[in-house]
Design an enzyme around this catalytic site. Structure first.
Site, PDB file in Angstrom:
ATOM      1  N   ASN A 101      34.408  48.866  33.819  1.00 14.39           N
ATOM      2  CA  ASN A 101      35.438  49.834  33.444  1.00 14.39           C
ATOM      3  C   ASN A 101      36.267  50.266  34.647  1.00 14.39           C
ATOM      4  OD1 ASN A 101      34.341  49.587  30.967  1.00 14.39           O
ATOM      5  ND2 ASN A 101      33.336  51.582  30.932  1.00 14.39           N
ATOM      6  N   HIS A 118      35.856  45.538  38.331  1.00 13.00           N
ATOM      7  CA  HIS A 118      37.254  45.255  37.983  1.00 13.00           C
ATOM      8  C   HIS A 118      38.232  46.274  38.546  1.00 13.00           C
ATOM      9  CE1 HIS A 118      35.744  42.717  34.297  1.00 13.00           C
ATOM     10  NE2 HIS A 118      35.609  42.086  35.450  1.00 13.00           N
ATOM     11  N   CYS A 126      49.530  48.357  47.324  1.00 14.00           N
ATOM     12  CA  CYS A 126      50.696  47.522  47.590  1.00 14.00           C
ATOM     13  C   CYS A 126      50.297  46.067  47.388  1.00 14.00           C
ATOM     14  CB  CYS A 126      51.188  47.764  49.019  1.00 14.00           C
ATOM     15  SG  CYS A 126      52.424  46.566  49.527  1.00 14.00           S
ATOM     16  N   GLY A 193      28.200  48.320  25.571  1.00 13.54           N
ATOM     17  CA  GLY A 193      29.622  48.479  25.221  1.00 13.54           C
ATOM     18  C   GLY A 193      30.535  47.431  25.812  1.00 13.54           C
ATOM     19  N   THR A 194      30.027  46.221  25.935  1.00  8.49           N
ATOM     20  CA  THR A 194      30.906  45.131  26.404  1.00  8.49           C
ATOM     21  C   THR A 194      30.835  43.954  25.436  1.00  8.49           C
ATOM     22  OG1 THR A 194      31.322  43.478  28.147  1.00  8.49           O
ATOM     23  CG2 THR A 194      29.098  44.402  28.076  1.00  8.49           C
ATOM     24  N   SER A 195      31.981  43.303  25.250  1.00  9.00           N
ATOM     25  CA  SER A 195      32.039  42.171  24.319  1.00  9.00           C
ATOM     26  C   SER A 195      31.390  40.921  24.925  1.00  9.00           C
ATOM     27  CB  SER A 195      33.489  41.879  23.934  1.00  9.00           C
ATOM     28  OG  SER A 195      34.248  41.656  25.104  1.00  9.00           O
ATOM     29  N   ASN A 217      25.505  48.064  21.471  1.00 16.85           N
ATOM     30  CA  ASN A 217      26.889  47.768  21.084  1.00 16.85           C
ATOM     31  C   ASN A 217      27.063  48.086  19.602  1.00 16.85           C
ATOM     32  OD1 ASN A 217      29.449  46.288  20.460  1.00 16.85           O
ATOM     33  ND2 ASN A 217      29.176  45.573  22.553  1.00 16.85           N
ATOM     34  N   GLU A 219      28.909  46.348  17.673  1.00 12.19           N
ATOM     35  CA  GLU A 219      29.023  45.067  16.957  1.00 12.19           C
ATOM     36  C   GLU A 219      28.086  44.037  17.590  1.00 12.19           C
ATOM     37  OE1 GLU A 219      31.551  44.828  14.656  1.00 12.19           O
ATOM     38  OE2 GLU A 219      32.486  46.760  15.149  1.00 12.19           O
TER      39      GLU A 219
HETATM   40  C1  BJW Z   1      31.111  50.020  21.551  1.00 10.96           C
HETATM   41  C2  BJW Z   1      31.616  51.249  21.177  1.00 10.96           C
HETATM   42  C3  BJW Z   1      30.741  52.310  21.261  1.00 10.96           C
HETATM   43  C4  BJW Z   1      33.197  49.904  20.943  1.00 10.96           C
HETATM   44  N1  BJW Z   1      29.498  52.108  21.679  1.00 10.96           N
HETATM   45  N2  BJW Z   1      29.871  49.838  21.962  1.00 10.96           N
HETATM   46  C5  BJW Z   1      34.085  31.037  32.734  1.00 10.96           C
HETATM   47  C6  BJW Z   1      34.323  30.612  31.451  1.00 10.96           C
HETATM   48  C7  BJW Z   1      35.547  30.859  30.833  1.00 10.96           C
HETATM   49  C8  BJW Z   1      36.574  31.529  31.492  1.00 10.96           C
HETATM   50  C9  BJW Z   1      36.336  31.941  32.771  1.00 10.96           C
HETATM   51  C10 BJW Z   1      35.119  31.708  33.372  1.00 10.96           C
HETATM   52  N3  BJW Z   1      35.165  32.228  34.629  1.00 10.96           N
HETATM   53  C11 BJW Z   1      36.366  32.842  34.801  1.00 10.96           C
HETATM   54  C12 BJW Z   1      37.101  32.647  33.681  1.00 10.96           C
HETATM   55  C13 BJW Z   1      38.490  33.169  33.456  1.00 10.96           C
HETATM   56  C14 BJW Z   1      38.513  34.639  33.084  1.00 10.96           C
HETATM   57  C15 BJW Z   1      37.727  34.852  31.800  1.00 10.96           C
HETATM   58  O1  BJW Z   1      36.626  35.337  31.789  1.00 10.96           O
HETATM   59  N4  BJW Z   1      38.319  34.536  30.668  1.00 10.96           N
HETATM   60  C16 BJW Z   1      37.672  34.738  29.372  1.00 10.96           C
HETATM   61  C17 BJW Z   1      38.469  35.744  28.554  1.00 10.96           C
HETATM   62  C18 BJW Z   1      37.524  33.418  28.684  1.00 10.96           C
HETATM   63  N5  BJW Z   1      37.984  35.475  34.170  1.00 10.96           N
HETATM   64  C19 BJW Z   1      38.727  35.816  35.204  1.00 10.96           C
HETATM   65  O2  BJW Z   1      39.883  35.426  35.323  1.00 10.96           O
HETATM   66  C20 BJW Z   1      38.093  36.677  36.283  1.00 10.96           C
HETATM   67  N6  BJW Z   1      38.363  36.108  37.565  1.00 10.96           N
HETATM   68  C21 BJW Z   1      37.680  35.062  38.022  1.00 10.96           C
HETATM   69  O3  BJW Z   1      36.705  34.607  37.467  1.00 10.96           O
HETATM   70  O4  BJW Z   1      38.219  34.540  39.194  1.00 10.96           O
HETATM   71  C22 BJW Z   1      37.805  33.231  39.574  1.00 10.96           C
HETATM   72  C23 BJW Z   1      38.381  32.251  38.563  1.00 10.96           C
HETATM   73  C24 BJW Z   1      39.704  32.348  38.169  1.00 10.96           C
HETATM   74  C25 BJW Z   1      40.246  31.464  37.232  1.00 10.96           C
HETATM   75  C26 BJW Z   1      39.428  30.474  36.660  1.00 10.96           C
HETATM   76  C27 BJW Z   1      38.093  30.394  37.040  1.00 10.96           C
HETATM   77  C28 BJW Z   1      37.569  31.285  38.009  1.00 10.96           C
HETATM   78  C29 BJW Z   1      38.744  38.054  36.315  1.00 10.96           C
HETATM   79  C30 BJW Z   1      38.420  38.885  35.141  1.00 10.96           C
HETATM   80  C31 BJW Z   1      39.142  40.226  35.264  1.00 10.96           C
HETATM   81  C32 BJW Z   1      39.049  41.037  34.009  1.00 10.96           C
HETATM   82  N7  BJW Z   1      39.963  42.135  34.082  1.00 10.96           N
HETATM   83  C33 BJW Z   1      40.096  43.006  32.937  1.00 10.96           C
HETATM   84  C34 BJW Z   1      41.350  43.882  33.124  1.00 10.96           C
HETATM   85  C35 BJW Z   1      41.081  45.030  34.117  1.00 10.96           C
HETATM   86  C36 BJW Z   1      42.249  45.964  34.203  1.00 10.96           C
HETATM   87  C37 BJW Z   1      42.614  46.573  32.880  1.00 10.96           C
HETATM   88  O5  BJW Z   1      41.799  47.261  32.249  1.00 10.96           O
HETATM   89  O6  BJW Z   1      43.754  46.347  32.452  1.00 10.96           O
HETATM   90  O7  BJW Z   1      38.908  43.801  32.802  1.00 10.96           O
HETATM   91  S1  BJW Z   1      40.178  42.126  31.393  1.00 10.96           S
HETATM   92  C38 BJW Z   1      39.250  43.274  30.472  1.00 10.96           C
HETATM   93  O8  BJW Z   1      38.030  42.659  30.039  1.00 10.96           O
HETATM   94  C39 BJW Z   1      38.853  44.374  31.464  1.00 10.96           C
HETATM   95  C40 BJW Z   1      37.427  44.641  31.058  1.00 10.96           C
HETATM   96  O9  BJW Z   1      36.711  45.248  32.129  1.00 10.96           O
HETATM   97  C41 BJW Z   1      36.928  43.269  30.702  1.00 10.96           C
HETATM   98  C42 BJW Z   1      35.750  43.293  29.782  1.00 10.96           C
HETATM   99  O10 BJW Z   1      36.050  43.886  28.577  1.00 10.96           O
HETATM  100  P1  BJW Z   1      34.949  44.758  27.817  1.00 10.96           P
HETATM  101  O11 BJW Z   1      34.578  45.892  28.678  1.00 10.96           O
HETATM  102  O12 BJW Z   1      33.884  43.873  27.352  1.00 10.96           O
HETATM  103  O13 BJW Z   1      35.806  45.371  26.613  1.00 10.96           O
HETATM  104  P2  BJW Z   1      36.175  44.745  25.194  1.00 10.96           P
HETATM  105  O14 BJW Z   1      37.351  45.514  24.707  1.00 10.96           O
HETATM  106  O15 BJW Z   1      36.273  43.276  25.234  1.00 10.96           O
HETATM  107  O16 BJW Z   1      34.890  45.054  24.289  1.00 10.96           O
HETATM  108  C43 BJW Z   1      34.506  46.378  23.987  1.00 10.96           C
HETATM  109  C44 BJW Z   1      33.122  46.301  23.339  1.00 10.96           C
HETATM  110  O17 BJW Z   1      32.672  47.623  23.116  1.00 10.96           O
HETATM  111  C45 BJW Z   1      33.102  45.580  21.995  1.00 10.96           C
HETATM  112  O18 BJW Z   1      32.015  44.660  21.979  1.00 10.96           O
HETATM  113  C46 BJW Z   1      32.843  46.709  20.979  1.00 10.96           C
HETATM  114  O19 BJW Z   1      32.053  46.303  19.870  1.00 10.96           O
HETATM  115  C47 BJW Z   1      32.080  47.682  21.822  1.00 10.96           C
HETATM  116  N8  BJW Z   1      32.189  49.079  21.417  1.00 10.96           N
HETATM  117  N9  BJW Z   1      32.959  51.061  20.787  1.00 10.96           N
HETATM  118  C48 BJW Z   1      29.101  50.825  22.012  1.00 10.96           C
HETATM  119  N10 BJW Z   1      31.149  53.552  20.907  1.00 10.96           N
HETATM  120 ZN    ZN Z   2      52.892  47.440  51.647  1.00  9.38          ZN
END
Ligand code: BJW
Ligand code: ZN
Length: 248
Positions: A101, A118, A126, A193-195, A217, A219
């Site tokens: 988060n 993240h 910058c 709470g992560t997908s 979670n 879901e």
């Molecule tokens: C509840 C609830 C309640 C609701 N109680 N539960 C390997 C395989 C495939 C792809 C890749 C891989 N390695 C890297 C990649 C590429 C990519 C990636 O993972 N893509 C996938 C989507 C396929 N990863 C990256 O690019 C990462 N960098 C990297 O690996 O660099 C090296 C590299 C680059 C390129 C290629 C290969 C290697 C960087 C990832 C950065 C993620 N950044 C974000 C944005 C941050 C800023 C912002 O907020 O705007 O981070 S994306 C977004 O997703 C954010 C979150 O932290 C992150 C995770 O999301 P999260 O927290 O799981 O949220 P949701 O919305 O998905 O789910 C919410 C959950 O809560 C749900 O399950 C609900 O059911 C539940 N819920 N209410 C309990 N009350």
């Molecule tokens: Zn600067």
């Protein structure tokens, strides 16, 4: 509500690692990442705004999306789930909190030594020289704001951007290494709470091969099948009840 086996495992636990995601803050009114597209932003796909390419293409659009989300985050308060994790840390000899988060709500609830994978939306940096501003301490108004572009750095004139990790960018190296080591050595690993869709964070439970893996979670997720215990429901309800049941 919880099985006797789960309660016993937690009572015996010496090293707990918790990984949190956006669902942990849902009950604070912060939309989860994949839900962060309401109102004015309904037509945009979050996954397409959270990238260096999007910022290059349309810096003001991305800047405005983050400003809107930052306002929500700064107006939100930690919920019972955040506070329950502060309590859990007090009862376990070795406790570590890793979060995906960017909202800073764990910090505001009182959790310590949090590993932020993240970044944090309340900071801007910058894009060129990495000069960083903490917007919880300094007001945005102190920068020159324009209607057409993000504010520019006073020393090098490049744009400020949110200090978060976008798709395609590397996670902070030290934070990721520490998270992987902690997952490898813990005896209980919570995924809350992560997908479990975004890597490399989604791989952390796989590093936890010596641990009992517990998912909380609303879901089913990509992890549910592999978890030893999957507690389905809201973390703001399950976590306080669990902490009370085990250590209360
Ligand atoms: C509840 C609830 C309640 C609701 N109680 N539960 C390997 C395989 C495939 C792809 C890749 C891989 N390695 C890297 C990649 C590429 C990519 C990636 O993972 N893509 C996938 C989507 C396929 N990863 C990256 O690019 C990462 N960098 C990297 O690996 O660099 C090296 C590299 C680059 C390129 C290629 C290969 C290697 C960087 C990832 C950065 C993620 N950044 C974000 C944005 C941050 C800023 C912002 O907020 O705007 O981070 S994306 C977004 O997703 C954010 C979150 O932290 C992150 C995770 O999301 P999260 O927290 O799981 O949220 P949701 O919305 O998905 O789910 C919410 C959950 O809560 C749900 O399950 C609900 O059911 C539940 N819920 N209410 C309990 N009350
Ligand atoms: Zn600067």
């Amino acid at each position: 509500m919880f099985s006797a086996k789960l309660i016993e495992i937690l009572k015996q636990a010496r090293q707990i690692v918790v990984l949190t995601g956006a669902g942990t803050s849902a009950e604070s009114g912060v939309p989860t990442f994949r839900d962060a597209q309401t109102g004015l932003w309904a037509h945009y796909n979050p996954a397409e705004l959270a990238s260096p390419e999007a910022f290059k293409r349309n810096p003001k659009l991305v800047w405005d999306w983050y400003s809107w989300r930052r306002e929500t985050v700064l107006a939100a308060q930690p919920n019972a789930g955040h506070y329950a994790l502060v309590q859990m840390a007090r009862h376990v000899p070795n406790f570590h909190l890793i979060t995906q988060n960017v909202d800073g709500l764990h910090q505001r609830a009182g959790s310590e030594q949090i590993i932020e994978l993240h970044g944090n939306i309340t900071r801007i940096r910058c894009e060129h020289c990495s000069h960083t501003i903490d917007l919880t301490k300094q007001n945005l108004d102190s920068l020159t704001l324009s209607d057409t572009e993000p504010p520019r750095c006073a020393s090098c004139n490049h744009y400020y951007r949110p200090d978060v990790v976008w798709f395609g960018e590397n996670l902070p190296v030290q934070a990721l290494q520490q998270a992987e080591q902690l997952a490898q050595s813990c005896d209980v690993f919570f995924s809350i709470g992560t997908s479990s869709q975004v890597y490399p964070a989604a791989a952390l439970p796989l590093y936890a091969n010596k641990a009992v893996v517990i998912e909380i979670n609303r879901e089913k997720t990509a992890l549910t099948q592999q978890a030893d215990f999957a507690l389905q429901g809201a973390s703001g309800e399950i976590l306080p009840a669990l902490v009370e049941c085990v250590w209360g």
